[in-house]
Scaffold this motif. Structure first.
Motif, PDB file in Angstrom:
ATOM      1  N   ARG A  34       0.818  -1.213   0.000  1.00  0.00           N
ATOM      2  CA  ARG A  34       0.000   0.000   0.000  1.00  0.00           C
ATOM      3  C   ARG A  34       0.854   1.267   0.000  1.00  0.00           C
ATOM      4  NH1 ARG A  34      -5.442   1.549   1.405  1.00  0.00           N
ATOM      5  NH2 ARG A  34      -5.503   3.424   2.696  1.00  0.00           N
ATOM      6  N   GLU A  35       2.046   1.187   0.579  1.00  0.00           N
ATOM      7  CA  GLU A  35       2.925   2.367   0.623  1.00  0.00           C
ATOM      8  C   GLU A  35       3.344   2.820  -0.766  1.00  0.00           C
ATOM      9  OE1 GLU A  35       5.778  -1.143   0.756  1.00  0.00           O
ATOM     10  OE2 GLU A  35       3.815  -0.640   1.614  1.00  0.00           O
ATOM     11  N   ARG A  36       3.242   1.932  -1.755  1.00  0.00           N
ATOM     12  CA  ARG A  36       3.602   2.297  -3.127  1.00  0.00           C
ATOM     13  C   ARG A  36       2.502   3.127  -3.799  1.00  0.00           C
ATOM     14  NH1 ARG A  36       7.210  -1.820  -5.188  1.00  0.00           N
ATOM     15  NH2 ARG A  36       6.972  -0.903  -7.276  1.00  0.00           N
ATOM     16  N   PHE A  37       1.333   3.211  -3.172  1.00  0.00           N
ATOM     17  CA  PHE A  37       0.188   3.881  -3.793  1.00  0.00           C
ATOM     18  C   PHE A  37      -0.134   5.242  -3.180  1.00  0.00           C
ATOM     19  CE2 PHE A  37      -0.310  -0.537  -4.889  1.00  0.00           C
ATOM     20  CZ  PHE A  37      -0.801  -0.501  -6.184  1.00  0.00           C
ATOM     21  N   VAL A  38       0.507   5.595  -2.093  1.00  0.00           N
ATOM     22  CA  VAL A  38       0.218   6.887  -1.460  1.00  0.00           C
ATOM     23  C   VAL A  38       1.086   7.970  -2.089  1.00  0.00           C
ATOM     24  CG1 VAL A  38      -0.398   5.761   0.716  1.00  0.00           C
ATOM     25  CG2 VAL A  38       1.929   6.588   0.375  1.00  0.00           C
ATOM     26  N   THR A  86     -10.407   5.690 -10.127  1.00  0.00           N
ATOM     27  CA  THR A  86      -9.135   4.988  -9.946  1.00  0.00           C
ATOM     28  C   THR A  86      -8.379   5.517  -8.742  1.00  0.00           C
ATOM     29  OG1 THR A  86      -9.010   4.823 -12.363  1.00  0.00           O
ATOM     30  CG2 THR A  86      -7.020   4.288 -11.116  1.00  0.00           C
ATOM     31  N   GLY A  87      -8.376   6.848  -8.569  1.00  0.00           N
ATOM     32  CA  GLY A  87      -7.664   7.447  -7.450  1.00  0.00           C
ATOM     33  C   GLY A  87      -6.191   7.074  -7.452  1.00  0.00           C
ATOM     34  N   SER A  88      -5.721   6.519  -6.351  1.00  0.00           N
ATOM     35  CA  SER A  88      -4.310   6.138  -6.219  1.00  0.00           C
ATOM     36  C   SER A  88      -3.979   4.882  -7.014  1.00  0.00           C
ATOM     37  CB  SER A  88      -3.983   5.892  -4.746  1.00  0.00           C
ATOM     38  OG  SER A  88      -4.621   4.702  -4.295  1.00  0.00           O
ATOM     39  N   GLY A  89      -5.000   4.082  -7.334  1.00  0.00           N
ATOM     40  CA  GLY A  89      -4.774   2.806  -7.997  1.00  0.00           C
ATOM     41  C   GLY A  89      -4.721   1.628  -7.040  1.00  0.00           C
ATOM     42  N   TYR A  90      -4.866   1.882  -5.736  1.00  0.00           N
ATOM     43  CA  TYR A  90      -4.767   0.783  -4.760  1.00  0.00           C
ATOM     44  C   TYR A  90      -5.920  -0.202  -4.891  1.00  0.00           C
ATOM     45  CZ  TYR A  90      -4.557  -1.778  -0.373  1.00  0.00           C
ATOM     46  OH  TYR A  90      -4.504  -2.788   0.563  1.00  0.00           O
ATOM     47  N   VAL A  91      -7.140   0.306  -4.924  1.00  0.00           N
ATOM     48  CA  VAL A  91      -8.289  -0.600  -5.093  1.00  0.00           C
ATOM     49  C   VAL A  91      -8.202  -1.298  -6.446  1.00  0.00           C
ATOM     50  CG1 VAL A  91     -10.802  -0.763  -5.228  1.00  0.00           C
ATOM     51  CG2 VAL A  91      -9.754   0.743  -3.536  1.00  0.00           C
ATOM     52  N   THR A  92      -7.746  -0.566  -7.453  1.00  0.00           N
ATOM     53  CA  THR A  92      -7.538  -1.154  -8.783  1.00  0.00           C
ATOM     54  C   THR A  92      -6.617  -2.364  -8.683  1.00  0.00           C
ATOM     55  OG1 THR A  92      -7.484   1.149  -9.550  1.00  0.00           O
ATOM     56  CG2 THR A  92      -7.068  -0.573 -11.192  1.00  0.00           C
ATOM     57  N   GLY A  93      -5.505  -2.186  -7.975  1.00  0.00           N
ATOM     58  CA  GLY A  93      -4.547  -3.275  -7.819  1.00  0.00           C
ATOM     59  C   GLY A  93      -5.137  -4.467  -7.086  1.00  0.00           C
ATOM     60  N   CYS A  94      -5.910  -4.200  -6.042  1.00  0.00           N
ATOM     61  CA  CYS A  94      -6.562  -5.291  -5.309  1.00  0.00           C
ATOM     62  C   CYS A  94      -7.534  -6.038  -6.213  1.00  0.00           C
ATOM     63  CB  CYS A  94      -7.301  -4.734  -4.093  1.00  0.00           C
ATOM     64  SG  CYS A  94      -6.247  -4.123  -2.758  1.00  0.00           S
ATOM     65  N   GLY A 121       4.778  -0.834 -12.134  1.00  0.00           N
ATOM     66  CA  GLY A 121       5.922  -1.127 -11.280  1.00  0.00           C
ATOM     67  C   GLY A 121       5.765  -2.405 -10.485  1.00  0.00           C
ATOM     68  N   LEU A 122       4.507  -2.825 -10.285  1.00  0.00           N
ATOM     69  CA  LEU A 122       4.228  -4.061  -9.551  1.00  0.00           C
ATOM     70  C   LEU A 122       3.876  -5.211 -10.481  1.00  0.00           C
ATOM     71  CD1 LEU A 122       2.145  -2.456  -6.672  1.00  0.00           C
ATOM     72  CD2 LEU A 122       4.403  -3.514  -6.454  1.00  0.00           C
ATOM     73  N   GLY A 123       4.006  -4.970 -11.791  1.00  0.00           N
ATOM     74  CA  GLY A 123       3.724  -6.026 -12.751  1.00  0.00           C
ATOM     75  C   GLY A 123       2.261  -6.364 -12.900  1.00  0.00           C
ATOM     76  N   ILE A 124       1.378  -5.425 -12.566  1.00  0.00           N
ATOM     77  CA  ILE A 124      -0.067  -5.654 -12.687  1.00  0.00           C
ATOM     78  C   ILE A 124      -0.512  -5.153 -14.052  1.00  0.00           C
ATOM     79  CG2 ILE A 124      -2.347  -5.080 -11.757  1.00  0.00           C
ATOM     80  CD1 ILE A 124      -0.995  -4.807  -9.004  1.00  0.00           C
ATOM     81  N   ALA A 125      -0.771  -6.083 -14.953  1.00  0.00           N
ATOM     82  CA  ALA A 125      -1.033  -5.729 -16.349  1.00  0.00           C
ATOM     83  C   ALA A 125      -2.477  -5.971 -16.775  1.00  0.00           C
ATOM     84  CB  ALA A 125      -0.101  -6.523 -17.267  1.00  0.00           C
TER      85      ALA A 125
END
Length: 218
Positions: A34-38, A86-94, A121-125
């Motif tokens: 989560r620290e990567r999204f703030v 989308t915001g920060s993209g955190y929920v997107t990533g989850c 950066g986290l490989g989420i494609a």
């Protein structure tokens, strides 16, 4: 700061006590950094039990709200998801870690670009990010979705998104005005029939265009 420990504490002390018991959700939230999204400089707040300002008047959802949102939507590995905000993209990533594909829509292009970089950066494609302002006349990029997450509130529920659910599809949205706002789960049970479940009380910033209308004063 030990972010791994902070993630574990977030799950055990904030998310799980808020009745989030779905192990897939808990595992994803404990694994995704989560620290990567703030926003830069706010990493110390990444695992706090609070909303985090993103700029432009927008906020990152508190972890326990994300947990309840994901648990209610129950995405599976074959599901196609639509995210509004989308915001920060955190929920997107989850969502991307839980579902097959995510279409995410964000009105602030800078947010979209930053979220795309974080996900890359986290490989989420398996998440497609688009810039658009959602209105009742807006058309989603896909025809039907198994999961729709509305990451903002509507003062009054507008059903325009529920018609884009597949049969059995689930839509999460927060409805109302402070201090009384309620998270709802809308489920499409037939082509022309929907069931609504009340989940919990919370408070979210309204989506642009879905705020409460000013009362008429004589």
């Amino acid at each position: 700061m030990d972010y791994s420990l902070a993630r574990n504490n977030m799950v055990e002390q904030q998310v799980r006590p808020w009745d989030v018991l779905d192990m897939r959700v808990l595992d994803v939230m404990e694994a995704l950094p989560r620290e990567r999204f703030v926003p830069s400089g706010r990493e110390g707040l990444a695992y706090a039990d609070t909303e985090i300002p993103l700029g432009n008047g927008e906020f990152m959802l508190a972890p326990k709200v994300v947990g309840r949102l994901l648990q209610a939507l129950a995405p599976t590995q074959s599901d196609r998801a639509l995210e509004i905000g989308t915001g920060s993209g955190y929920v997107t990533g989850c969502l991307a870690r839980l579902a097959a594909h995510v279409d995410s829509v964000e009105r602030v292009d800078d947010f979209r670009l930053a979220a795309r970089a974080r996900l890359d950066g986290l490989g989420i494609a398996n998440a497609q990010l688009r810039t658009a302002t959602v209105t009742p006349e807006w058309t989603p990029p896909g025809t039907r979705y198994d999961v729709i997450s509305v990451n903002g509130a509507m003062a009054e529920y507008d059903p325009f998104l529920q018609t884009h659910l597949s049969l059995g599809g689930r839509l999460f949205v927060v409805v109302g005005v402070p201090p009384v706002m309620e998270a709802l789960l809308v489920i499409r049970v037939a082509e022309d029939s929907y069931r609504t479940e009340k989940l919990f009380e919370t408070s979210l910033k309204p989506l642009l265009g879905f705020e409460s209308k000013p009362a008429f004063v004589f």
